[in-house]
Motif scaffolding. Structure first.
Motif, PDB file in Angstrom:
ATOM      1  N   LEU A 173       7.841  -3.262   7.183  1.00 16.88           N
ATOM      2  CA  LEU A 173       7.092  -2.518   8.204  1.00 16.88           C
ATOM      3  C   LEU A 173       5.635  -2.355   7.809  1.00 16.88           C
ATOM      4  O   LEU A 173       4.753  -2.261   8.672  1.00 16.88           O
ATOM      5  CB  LEU A 173       7.745  -1.160   8.443  1.00 16.88           C
ATOM      6  CG  LEU A 173       9.142  -1.193   9.070  1.00 16.88           C
ATOM      7  CD1 LEU A 173       9.702   0.212   9.206  1.00 16.88           C
ATOM      8  CD2 LEU A 173       9.108  -1.898  10.426  1.00 16.88           C
ATOM      9  N   GLY A 174       5.365  -2.308   6.494  1.00 14.37           N
ATOM     10  CA  GLY A 174       4.001  -2.195   6.001  1.00 14.37           C
ATOM     11  C   GLY A 174       3.877  -2.869   4.656  1.00 14.37           C
ATOM     12  O   GLY A 174       4.819  -2.852   3.856  1.00 14.37           O
ATOM     13  N   GLY A 179       8.297  -2.146  -2.387  1.00 13.31           N
ATOM     14  CA  GLY A 179       8.333  -1.560  -3.729  1.00 13.31           C
ATOM     15  C   GLY A 179       8.147  -2.571  -4.838  1.00 13.31           C
ATOM     16  O   GLY A 179       8.136  -2.214  -6.021  1.00 13.31           O
ATOM     17  N   LEU A 180       7.988  -3.845  -4.469  1.00 14.74           N
ATOM     18  CA  LEU A 180       7.761  -4.901  -5.450  1.00 14.74           C
ATOM     19  C   LEU A 180       6.260  -5.125  -5.622  1.00 14.74           C
ATOM     20  O   LEU A 180       5.443  -4.503  -4.952  1.00 14.74           O
ATOM     21  CB  LEU A 180       8.481  -6.175  -5.016  1.00 14.74           C
ATOM     22  CG  LEU A 180      10.000  -6.037  -4.856  1.00 14.74           C
ATOM     23  CD1 LEU A 180      10.612  -7.318  -4.326  1.00 14.74           C
ATOM     24  CD2 LEU A 180      10.661  -5.625  -6.166  1.00 14.74           C
ATOM     25  N   HIS A 204      -3.832   8.232  -4.991  1.00 18.71           N
ATOM     26  CA  HIS A 204      -3.285   9.069  -3.917  1.00 18.71           C
ATOM     27  C   HIS A 204      -2.130   8.385  -3.190  1.00 18.71           C
ATOM     28  O   HIS A 204      -1.548   8.967  -2.276  1.00 18.71           O
ATOM     29  CB  HIS A 204      -4.389   9.436  -2.925  1.00 18.71           C
ATOM     30  CG  HIS A 204      -5.496  10.241  -3.528  1.00 18.71           C
ATOM     31  ND1 HIS A 204      -5.282  11.467  -4.132  1.00 18.71           N
ATOM     32  CD2 HIS A 204      -6.831   9.991  -3.649  1.00 18.71           C
ATOM     33  CE1 HIS A 204      -6.438  11.943  -4.587  1.00 18.71           C
ATOM     34  NE2 HIS A 204      -7.389  11.067  -4.313  1.00 18.71           N
ATOM     35  N   GLU A 205      -1.820   7.153  -3.582  1.00 19.72           N
ATOM     36  CA  GLU A 205      -0.714   6.432  -2.939  1.00 19.72           C
ATOM     37  C   GLU A 205       0.462   6.237  -3.893  1.00 19.72           C
ATOM     38  O   GLU A 205       1.318   5.380  -3.660  1.00 19.72           O
ATOM     39  CB  GLU A 205      -1.210   5.085  -2.400  1.00 19.72           C
ATOM     40  CG  GLU A 205      -2.314   5.230  -1.357  1.00 19.72           C
ATOM     41  CD  GLU A 205      -2.437   4.012  -0.455  1.00 19.72           C
ATOM     42  OE1 GLU A 205      -1.403   3.479  -0.025  1.00 19.72           O
ATOM     43  OE2 GLU A 205      -3.582   3.598  -0.178  1.00 19.72           O
ATOM     44  N   ALA A 235       5.316   3.548  -1.282  1.00 23.30           N
ATOM     45  CA  ALA A 235       5.321   3.540   0.183  1.00 23.30           C
ATOM     46  C   ALA A 235       4.328   2.473   0.635  1.00 23.30           C
ATOM     47  O   ALA A 235       3.484   2.024  -0.157  1.00 23.30           O
ATOM     48  CB  ALA A 235       4.928   4.912   0.728  1.00 23.30           C
ATOM     49  N   PRO A 236       4.399   2.033   1.888  1.00 25.16           N
ATOM     50  CA  PRO A 236       3.443   1.030   2.357  1.00 25.16           C
ATOM     51  C   PRO A 236       1.997   1.470   2.175  1.00 25.16           C
ATOM     52  O   PRO A 236       1.671   2.662   2.271  1.00 25.16           O
ATOM     53  CB  PRO A 236       3.793   0.898   3.846  1.00 25.16           C
ATOM     54  CG  PRO A 236       5.240   1.275   3.929  1.00 25.16           C
ATOM     55  CD  PRO A 236       5.413   2.365   2.906  1.00 25.16           C
ATOM     56  N   ILE A 237       1.135   0.513   1.898  1.00 27.70           N
ATOM     57  CA  ILE A 237      -0.291   0.789   1.748  1.00 27.70           C
ATOM     58  C   ILE A 237      -0.827   1.352   3.065  1.00 27.70           C
ATOM     59  O   ILE A 237      -0.612   0.783   4.132  1.00 27.70           O
ATOM     60  CB  ILE A 237      -1.044  -0.491   1.358  1.00 27.70           C
ATOM     61  CG1 ILE A 237      -0.495  -1.049   0.038  1.00 27.70           C
ATOM     62  CG2 ILE A 237      -2.537  -0.234   1.242  1.00 27.70           C
ATOM     63  CD1 ILE A 237      -1.005  -2.439  -0.306  1.00 27.70           C
TER      64      ILE A 237
END
Length: 279
Positions: A173-174, A179-180, A204-205, A235-237
Motif C-alpha cells: 500500500l505504501g 518492513g524489508l 520520526h518514522e 510503517a510506509p514512508i
C-alpha cells in the motif's frame, strides 16, 4: 491508471493458460519458453518462482527484433534474460542488444547468447525490463535489495519504456511498508557518518539504518565499490518524494532505492492470473 486482468480459465484464455503451462513445465530457467504442458495447470498450484516466470514470459512479449534492451537484475529479471536468450536461439528474435545492470546480469546474458553493450555506446534504450522489491498502487518502486540499484536506475532512466515484472507478493500500500530493506548506496569513505545521518533523517518514522553485510559478515560491496545502508521502516514512508530528495541531498549518498514515476507498465502474476497495469 488502467489495469487489465488476463483471465486464467482455459476455456476463455488460451494465451494466459499457455503462459502458466510453460512456466510450470520449465524445470530450469533455460526451458521456460520451449516447454509446454498438455494438461491444465491451475495458477493456485504454481510456486512463487513459477509465478515470476509467468510474469517474465509476458514481459518479453514487449520485446521486438532490433531493440536495445535494459536487462535488470534479480530472480525475475533472470527469467526475462533466459527467455530472451531462448528466443534469440530459436530465431524468433534477432538483432537484440542488451545493456546489463550488474555483473551478475552481464554473466547471465552472455551465457544466454545475448549481445551486450553499455550506455556509453547506446545512451538511449528502447525498452528496459526489470523486477522490483516493492510496488505501490501508483507503480512507484523500491528496488536494489539485490545490490544493483545505481546501475538499474541509470539504465532504466535511459529507456524509452520501462516495464516492471513482479509476482503479487511485491505489492504494498505504501513504499517501505513490507518492513524489508529500502537500500541506499553510499561511498565507503566515512560510511558510519552517512549511516547516522540517514538514521537521523527518518527518526520520526521509526526507521533503523543498518550497514549491509555479505555472507562472511563483511560489508557488502556493490559493483561500483560502494557500501549499502539498508533502511528498515516499521510503517510506509509518509512522503516518498520528499524522502528521495532528502537522501539525494546528502553528500556521500550515491543513490537510493526509491524509483518514483519511472515505470510505465507493471505486469503482475498471481494466483488469479496475470494483470497488466499502466500509468
Amino acid at each position: 491508471m488502467a489495469a487489465i486482468r488476463l483471465p486464467v480459465n482455459p476455456s476463455t484464455s488460451s494465451t494466459t493458460t499457455s503462459l502458466f503451462h510453460r512456466a510450470a513445465a520449465g524445470g530450469t530457467v533455460g526451458r521456460i519458453h520451449c516447454l509446454s504442458s498438455s494438461y491444465p495447470i491451475p495458477p493456485s498450484a504454481l510456486s512463487q518462482d513459477d509465478l515470476r516466470k509467468v510474469a517474465a514470459i509476458k514481459a518479453v512479449e514487449y520485446v521486438k527484433s532490433d531493440m536495445v534492451l535494459g536487462l535488470g537484475t534479480g530472480v525475475t529479471a533472470g527469467f526475462v534474460v533466459a527467455e530472451i536468450g531462448a528466443l534469440l536461439s530459436s530465431g524468433e528474435l534477432r538483432g537484440i542488444v542488451g545493456v546489463p545492470t550488474s555483473k551478475r546480469t552481464f554473466d547471465l546474458a552472455k551465457s544466454a547468447g545475448i549481445p551486450l553493450s553499455t550506455l556509453d555506446k547506446h545512451p538511449r534504450l528502447d525498452l528496459a525490463i526489470d523486477g522490483a522489491d516493492e510496488v505501490d498502487p501508483d507503480i512507484n518502486l523500491v528496488k536494489g535489495r539485490g545490490g544493483a540499484l545505481l546501475r538499474e536506475k541509470m539504465v532504466e532512466a535511459a529507456s524509452d519504456k520501462f516495464v516492471v515484472v513482479v509476482d503479487e507478493t511485491k505489492l504494498v500500500l505504501g513504499l517501505g511498508g513490507s518492513g524489508l530493506a529500502v537500500p541506499v548506496e553510499v561511498v565507503q569513505f566515512c560510511w558510519k557518518y552517512n549511516q547516522k545521518r540517514l538514521q537521523e533523517l527518518f527518526k520520526h518514522e521509526e526507521c533503523e539504518a543498518k550497514l549491509r553485510l555479505d555472507a562472511e559478515g563483511n560489508p557488502y560491496v556493490t559493483d561500483n565499490s560502494n557500501y549499502i545502508v539498508d533502511l528498515y521502516f516499521k510503517a510506509p514512508i509518509k512522503d516518498p518524494r520528499a524522502a528521495a530528495e532528502e537522501m539525494s541531498a546528502l553528500e556521500g549518498v550515491v543513490e537510493h532505492g526509491l524509483f518514483l514515476g519511472m515505470a510505465d507498465e507493471l505486469i503482475i502474476s498471481g494466483k488469479d492470473g496475470v494483470r497488466v497495469k499502466t500509468k
